[in-house]
Enzyme design. Structure first.
Site, PDB file in Angstrom:
ATOM      1  N   GLY A  27      -5.338  -6.080  -7.102  1.00  0.00           N
ATOM      2  CA  GLY A  27      -6.644  -6.188  -7.748  1.00  0.00           C
ATOM      3  C   GLY A  27      -6.541  -5.852  -9.222  1.00  0.00           C
ATOM      4  N   SER A 150      -3.618 -11.804   4.634  1.00  0.00           N
ATOM      5  CA  SER A 150      -2.234 -11.307   4.729  1.00  0.00           C
ATOM      6  C   SER A 150      -1.486 -12.162   5.737  1.00  0.00           C
ATOM      7  CB  SER A 150      -2.279  -9.861   5.237  1.00  0.00           C
ATOM      8  OG  SER A 150      -1.017  -9.460   5.712  1.00  0.00           O
ATOM      9  N   TYR A 175      -5.559  -3.663  11.712  1.00  0.00           N
ATOM     10  CA  TYR A 175      -5.331  -4.298  10.399  1.00  0.00           C
ATOM     11  C   TYR A 175      -5.218  -5.806  10.599  1.00  0.00           C
ATOM     12  CZ  TYR A 175      -3.206  -5.486   5.892  1.00  0.00           C
ATOM     13  OH  TYR A 175      -2.939  -6.042   4.654  1.00  0.00           O
TER      14      TYR A 175
HETATM   15  N1  LIG Z   1       0.629  -5.274  -0.854  1.00  0.00           N
HETATM   16  C1  LIG Z   1       0.945  -6.118   0.103  1.00  0.00           C
HETATM   17  O1  LIG Z   1       2.116  -6.329   0.439  1.00  0.00           O
HETATM   18  C2  LIG Z   1      -0.147  -6.880   0.802  1.00  0.00           C
HETATM   19  C3  LIG Z   1       0.243  -7.785   1.788  1.00  0.00           C
HETATM   20  C4  LIG Z   1      -0.742  -8.549   2.412  1.00  0.00           C
HETATM   21  C5  LIG Z   1      -2.058  -8.392   2.059  1.00  0.00           C
HETATM   22  N2  LIG Z   1      -2.405  -7.477   1.109  1.00  0.00           N
HETATM   23  C6  LIG Z   1      -3.826  -7.347   0.797  1.00  0.00           C
HETATM   24  O2  LIG Z   1      -3.996  -7.241  -0.601  1.00  0.00           O
HETATM   25  C7  LIG Z   1      -5.206  -6.560  -0.881  1.00  0.00           C
HETATM   26  C8  LIG Z   1      -5.002  -5.572  -2.008  1.00  0.00           C
HETATM   27  O3  LIG Z   1      -4.130  -4.558  -1.577  1.00  0.00           O
HETATM   28  P1  LIG Z   1      -3.005  -3.895  -2.498  1.00  0.00           P
HETATM   29  O4  LIG Z   1      -1.718  -4.253  -1.887  1.00  0.00           O
HETATM   30  O5  LIG Z   1      -3.252  -4.182  -3.905  1.00  0.00           O
HETATM   31  O6  LIG Z   1      -3.247  -2.354  -2.157  1.00  0.00           O
HETATM   32  P2  LIG Z   1      -3.701  -1.108  -3.048  1.00  0.00           P
HETATM   33  O7  LIG Z   1      -2.820  -0.958  -4.231  1.00  0.00           O
HETATM   34  O8  LIG Z   1      -3.795   0.041  -2.098  1.00  0.00           O
HETATM   35  O9  LIG Z   1      -5.140  -1.516  -3.518  1.00  0.00           O
HETATM   36  C9  LIG Z   1      -6.213  -1.572  -2.614  1.00  0.00           C
HETATM   37  C10 LIG Z   1      -7.499  -1.427  -3.362  1.00  0.00           C
HETATM   38  O10 LIG Z   1      -8.573  -1.452  -2.428  1.00  0.00           O
HETATM   39  C11 LIG Z   1      -9.413  -0.355  -2.712  1.00  0.00           C
HETATM   40  N3  LIG Z   1     -10.202   0.088  -1.571  1.00  0.00           N
HETATM   41  C12 LIG Z   1      -9.767   0.631  -0.412  1.00  0.00           C
HETATM   42  N4  LIG Z   1     -10.824   0.966   0.354  1.00  0.00           N
HETATM   43  C13 LIG Z   1     -11.939   0.648  -0.348  1.00  0.00           C
HETATM   44  C14 LIG Z   1     -13.327   0.779  -0.119  1.00  0.00           C
HETATM   45  N5  LIG Z   1     -13.812   1.356   1.001  1.00  0.00           N
HETATM   46  N6  LIG Z   1     -14.190   0.340  -1.058  1.00  0.00           N
HETATM   47  C15 LIG Z   1     -13.733  -0.204  -2.205  1.00  0.00           C
HETATM   48  N7  LIG Z   1     -12.428  -0.334  -2.497  1.00  0.00           N
HETATM   49  C16 LIG Z   1     -11.546   0.088  -1.573  1.00  0.00           C
HETATM   50  C17 LIG Z   1      -8.460   0.740  -3.177  1.00  0.00           C
HETATM   51  O11 LIG Z   1      -9.166   1.778  -3.806  1.00  0.00           O
HETATM   52  P3  LIG Z   1      -8.511   3.260  -3.946  1.00  0.00           P
HETATM   53  O12 LIG Z   1      -7.480   3.163  -5.030  1.00  0.00           O
HETATM   54  O13 LIG Z   1      -9.674   4.117  -4.305  1.00  0.00           O
HETATM   55  O14 LIG Z   1      -7.902   3.596  -2.618  1.00  0.00           O
HETATM   56  C18 LIG Z   1      -7.600  -0.076  -4.114  1.00  0.00           C
HETATM   57  O15 LIG Z   1      -8.252  -0.287  -5.323  1.00  0.00           O
HETATM   58  C19 LIG Z   1      -5.673  -5.952   0.441  1.00  0.00           C
HETATM   59  O16 LIG Z   1      -6.718  -6.721   0.963  1.00  0.00           O
HETATM   60  C20 LIG Z   1      -4.446  -6.083   1.333  1.00  0.00           C
HETATM   61  O17 LIG Z   1      -4.783  -6.214   2.691  1.00  0.00           O
HETATM   62  C21 LIG Z   1      -1.471  -6.731   0.470  1.00  0.00           C
END
Ligand SMILES: NC(=O)c1ccc[n+]([C@@H]2O[C@H](COP(=O)([O-])OP(=O)(O)OC[C@H]3O[C@@H](n4cnc5c(N)ncnc54)[C@H](OP(=O)(O)O)[C@@H]3O)[C@@H](O)[C@H]2O)c1
Length: 304
Positions: A27, A150, A175
């Site tokens: 994000g 994902s 998940y």
């Molecule tokens: N990284 C991967 O390999 C991967 C793979 C497949 C899919 N994804 C998807 O990619 C997306 C982004 O994830 P990311 O990898 O960038 O993880 P990340 O670095 O943990 O970022 C997740 C974001 O979501 C926010 N969030 C969590 N719970 C929330 C809530 N209740 N209300 C508002 N915001 C909330 C977190 O806020 P906080 O910082 O306050 O916790 C953080 O800003 C997710 O949908 C994930 O399922 C990621």
């Protein structure tokens, strides 16, 4: 689409983006790139302090970036309603909503409204947010809703008879359920807007395996340690992982009802290409049922 990178993002001046979970990981990279190309970006985050820190990190590299923080906790429907009401009250025309925020593999927790936290954050909160903002989005320029799923959606199904995991909870299965729900939602929204003749593109994206906070904030115990190692050895950067959702958000070639992810082995890494959802995620009956249940659980009824 050959080796599509953020350099291919056109001028986004005059366009407004909302990116959920924009303080971290994918994000953050998405918000940073959209702002770097002239877009106004609202960082929809649950922690004001983390949001302010993200703004500082973006403006350190781009002093003129039009970025601002807005409070949104997707796991609390009251917060989702307050966020959307403020956007509408401020008369903001939303061109693109990026449904990005997510949590992965936490222990079983319930939200204030009694939903399981992964289903609530990853799916229900975004379902409600998109519905509440839809009138503002459909008035946008080249309006789009991008929903981040994902590769894990492939193992998912919707546990309609136990959505809160009261009888049986597995962090991974729930998940997978939430990411499967993202695909069902994105495709069903595409069918509904097409049927209604509305020019909003509902586009799906996934980042492969990208090193972010996702792998350390939700999982506990040994799983968390293993993912730390995986992040160092296998994962691609968050900047690479954000490319499919950036492509979905801005590229003229990205189409409604399509899914974009990395090109490489098992879609774990690489440049964005069109990918295919698992066959079960194309099931229209399941998608309609999920839509109805989501309306009941959120109290947000869509008028398309
Ligand atoms: N990284 C991967 O390999 C991967 C793979 C497949 C899919 N994804 C998807 O990619 C997306 C982004 O994830 P990311 O990898 O960038 O993880 P990340 O670095 O943990 O970022 C997740 C974001 O979501 C926010 N969030 C969590 N719970 C929330 C809530 N209740 N209300 C508002 N915001 C909330 C977190 O806020 P906080 O910082 O306050 O916790 C953080 O800003 C997710 O949908 C994930 O399922 C990621």
């Amino acid at each position: 689409m050959d080796r599509w990178t953020a350099d291919r993002i056109g001028d986004q001046s005059g366009r407004t983006f909302i990116v959920t979970g924009a303080n971290s990981g994918l994000g953050f990279e998405t918000a940073r790139q959209l702002a770097a190309h002239g877009g106004r970006v609202l960082l929809a985050v649950r922690s004001q302090a983390k949001g302010r820190d993200a703004v500082a990190r973006i403006t350190a590299g781009q002093p003129d970036a039009a970025v601002e923080v807005r409070a949104l906790d997707l796991a609390d429907l009251d917060s989702v309603r307050a966020f959307a009401a403020a956007i509408l009250a401020d008369g903001i025309a939303v061109d693109v909503l990026v449904n990005n925020a997510g949590v992965m593999f936490p222990p079983r927790r319930l939200t204030p409204q009694g939903s399981e936290s992964q289903f609530a954050t990853n799916h229900l909160g975004h379902f409600a947010l998109t519905g509440l903002l839809f009138e503002a989005i459909r008035r946008g320029q080249d309006p789009r809703v991008v929903t981040v799923s994902s590769g894990e959606h492939r193992g998912g199904s919707i546990h309609f008879d136990d959505l809160t995991g009261q009888r049986s909870y597995s962090p991974r299965a729930f998940y997978q359920q939430s990411k499967f729900a993202n695909v069902l939602f994105g495709l069903e929204l595409d069918r509904r807007v097409r049927a209604a003749g509305i020019g909003v593109r509902s586009v799906l994206a996934h980042p492969g395996y990208s090193a972010t906070n996702l792998q350390s904030s939700g999982p506990t115990g040994l799983g968390r340690q293993l993912m730390k190692v995986g992040n160092r050895l296998v994962a691609q950067s968050a900047g690479m992982g954000a490319l499919p959702q950036l492509y979905a958000a801005v590229d003229p070639g990205a189409q409604g009802g399509r899914f974009y992810g990395p090109s490489g082995f098992l879609e774990l890494r690489g440049y964005p290409v069109e990918v295919q959802p698992v066959a079960a995620a194309r099931n229209e009956e399941t998608a309609r049922h999920l839509w109805e249940v989501s309306e009941q659980l959120t109290g947000v009824t869509w008028k398309l």
